[in-house]
Design a protein around this motif. Structure first.
Motif, short mmCIF file in Angstrom:
data_model
loop_
_atom_site.label_atom_id
_atom_site.label_comp_id
_atom_site.label_asym_id
_atom_site.label_seq_id
_atom_site.Cartn_x
_atom_site.Cartn_y
_atom_site.Cartn_z
N GLN A 3 43.17 33.00 39.05
CA GLN A 3 42.66 33.89 38.02
C GLN A 3 41.16 34.02 38.18
O GLN A 3 40.44 33.03 38.31
N ILE A 4 40.70 35.29 38.20
CA ILE A 4 39.28 35.58 38.35
C ILE A 4 38.85 36.44 37.17
O ILE A 4 39.40 37.52 36.94
N THR A 5 37.87 35.96 36.41
CA THR A 5 37.30 36.75 35.32
C THR A 5 35.79 36.86 35.52
O THR A 5 35.17 36.00 36.14
N ALA A 6 35.22 37.94 34.99
CA ALA A 6 33.77 38.11 35.08
C ALA A 6 33.32 39.16 34.07
O ALA A 6 34.04 40.13 33.80
N ASN A 7 32.14 38.93 33.50
CA ASN A 7 31.53 39.99 32.69
C ASN A 7 31.17 41.16 33.58
O ASN A 7 31.39 42.32 33.21
N SER A 8 30.63 40.87 34.78
CA SER A 8 30.35 41.94 35.73
C SER A 8 30.22 41.38 37.14
O SER A 8 29.80 40.23 37.34
N VAL A 9 30.60 42.22 38.12
CA VAL A 9 30.41 41.95 39.54
C VAL A 9 29.73 43.18 40.13
O VAL A 9 30.21 44.31 39.95
N HIS A 10 28.60 42.97 40.82
CA HIS A 10 27.86 44.09 41.40
C HIS A 10 27.57 43.82 42.86
O HIS A 10 27.20 42.69 43.24
N GLU A 11 27.74 44.85 43.70
CA GLU A 11 27.45 44.73 45.13
C GLU A 11 26.74 45.98 45.63
O GLU A 11 27.03 47.11 45.20
N THR A 12 25.79 45.77 46.55
CA THR A 12 25.01 46.86 47.15
C THR A 12 24.98 46.70 48.66
O THR A 12 24.82 45.59 49.17
N ALA B 276 20.96 55.17 53.77
CA ALA B 276 22.13 55.31 52.91
C ALA B 276 22.29 54.04 52.08
O ALA B 276 21.84 52.96 52.46
N GLU B 277 22.95 54.21 50.92
CA GLU B 277 23.21 53.07 50.04
C GLU B 277 24.53 53.26 49.33
O GLU B 277 24.86 54.37 48.89
N GLY B 278 25.29 52.19 49.22
CA GLY B 278 26.51 52.19 48.42
C GLY B 278 26.42 51.11 47.36
O GLY B 278 26.00 49.98 47.66
N ASP B 279 26.77 51.43 46.12
CA ASP B 279 26.71 50.48 45.00
C ASP B 279 28.03 50.51 44.25
O ASP B 279 28.59 51.59 44.00
N ALA B 280 28.51 49.34 43.86
CA ALA B 280 29.72 49.25 43.03
C ALA B 280 29.53 48.17 41.98
O ALA B 280 29.05 47.07 42.29
N THR B 281 29.91 48.49 40.75
CA THR B 281 29.85 47.53 39.65
C THR B 281 31.18 47.54 38.91
O THR B 281 31.70 48.60 38.57
N VAL B 282 31.72 46.36 38.68
CA VAL B 282 32.96 46.21 37.91
C VAL B 282 32.65 45.35 36.69
O VAL B 282 32.06 44.28 36.81
N THR B 283 33.04 45.82 35.51
CA THR B 283 32.78 45.08 34.28
C THR B 283 34.10 44.67 33.62
O THR B 283 35.14 45.32 33.79
N GLY B 284 34.03 43.57 32.86
CA GLY B 284 35.20 43.10 32.13
C GLY B 284 36.38 42.81 33.03
O GLY B 284 37.53 43.16 32.71
N LEU B 285 36.14 42.14 34.15
CA LEU B 285 37.19 41.88 35.13
C LEU B 285 38.10 40.73 34.67
O LEU B 285 37.63 39.68 34.26
N ASN B 286 39.41 40.95 34.76
CA ASN B 286 40.40 39.90 34.55
C ASN B 286 41.51 40.12 35.58
O ASN B 286 42.34 41.02 35.43
N LEU B 287 41.50 39.32 36.61
CA LEU B 287 42.45 39.44 37.72
C LEU B 287 43.31 38.18 37.72
O LEU B 287 42.79 37.08 37.71
N LYS B 288 44.64 38.37 37.72
CA LYS B 288 45.52 37.21 37.67
C LYS B 288 46.64 37.37 38.71
O LYS B 288 47.37 38.37 38.71
#
Length: 260
Positions: free
Chosen positions: A135-144, A105-117
């Motif tokens: 404050q957390i910003t990112a072009n992308s965060v990916h986890e598998t 099994a595999e789980g993948d998640a990608t978040v783009t344009g993140l701006n958390l404040k």
């Protein structure tokens, strides 16, 4: 440091979990979630763009979500802190297969344009721009997260996770006013910042395993949960309020259907 939750069982019982016919492997993925306790008041943002597996022996599901915006006010008391989350999009994917002798099994998640404040709440119409606690910003965060098992001799169960970041930047008073920047892959459980009240971990990893002991003990992992970014608050002082809780970005899991 990799965290492992383990259960000790006699070696004679390990075969119930790690041998015989393969059992279905499960997986899940979500873009974002948060939960807080602020001066005894509980608030939360439930997991966003969530996928989880069912009983099917084979599955391959993907869900893409567009822009997301949410603001959570952490308490009704005066001068409350608030969490504001914006993303330009997110993708969650789960896939798995099992047969007579194997399971994966595999789980993948990608978040783009993140701006958390995380900052003092500003009422509508106000022109105030308060300095953020975090404050957390990112072009992308990916986890598998991955799980695979072989149910014939030699029996084998393996789990792993991987995190990758593009333009991750973290700042605010909770990290001492520093500006922390990360790009590229990170090892499991990379602690980016830690204090008495705040821990920020990249590619956080929790493994659930069985320990069987006869002449010698053997650790058999059967599930893994991971997050691209995990923020743990433990009595953090946000203005007049004391806050504990957790923020999770790009959370995934994979493992055996019997323990997942």
């Amino acid at each position: 440091m990799q965290f492992i939750r383990a259960l000790v069982i006699p070696a004679s019982l390990l075969g119930l979990f790690a041998s015989g016919p393969a059992c279905a492997a499960g997986a899940s993925a979500s873009a974002f979630s948060a939960n807080f306790t602020t001066d005894g008041v509980n608030t939360a943002i439930d997991p966003v763009n969530t996928l989880s597996s069912g009983p099917d022996p084979r599955y391959d599901k993907t869900h893409k979500a567009g822009a997301y915006h949410n603001q959570l006010i952490l308490t009704d008391a005066a001068s409350p802190p608030a969490l504001t989350v914006d993303t330009s999009g997110s993708t969650s994917r789960i896939l798995g297969i099992f047969g007579i002798d194997t399971s994966s099994a595999e789980g993948d998640a990608t978040v783009t344009g993140l701006n958390l404040k995380l900052a003092p709440y500003v009422p509508p119409g106000s022109n105030a721009i308060p300095a953020p606690y975090l404050q957390i910003t990112a072009n992308s965060v990916h986890e598998t997260a991955n799980y695979d098992a072989l149910f014939i001799v030699p029996n084998r169960m393996r789990v792993s996770s991987a995190g990758r970041f593009d333009g991750l930047t973290i700042t605010g008073s909770l990290v001492g006013g520093k500006t922390l920047k990360v790009t590229g892959a990170q090892k499991p459980d990379t602690v980016l910042f830690q204090s008495d009240t705040v821990t920020i971990t990249l590619n956080s990893k929790l493994v659930t395993a069985l320990i069987s002991c006869s002449l010698k003990c053997k650790l058999t992992p059967y599930s893994v949960r991971a997050a691209g970014v995990d923020v743990a608050l433990n009595g953090a002082k946000l203005g007049k309020h004391k806050v504990s809780g957790d923020i999770s970005v790009a959370a995934v899991a994979a493992g055996s259907g019997r323990g997942f």
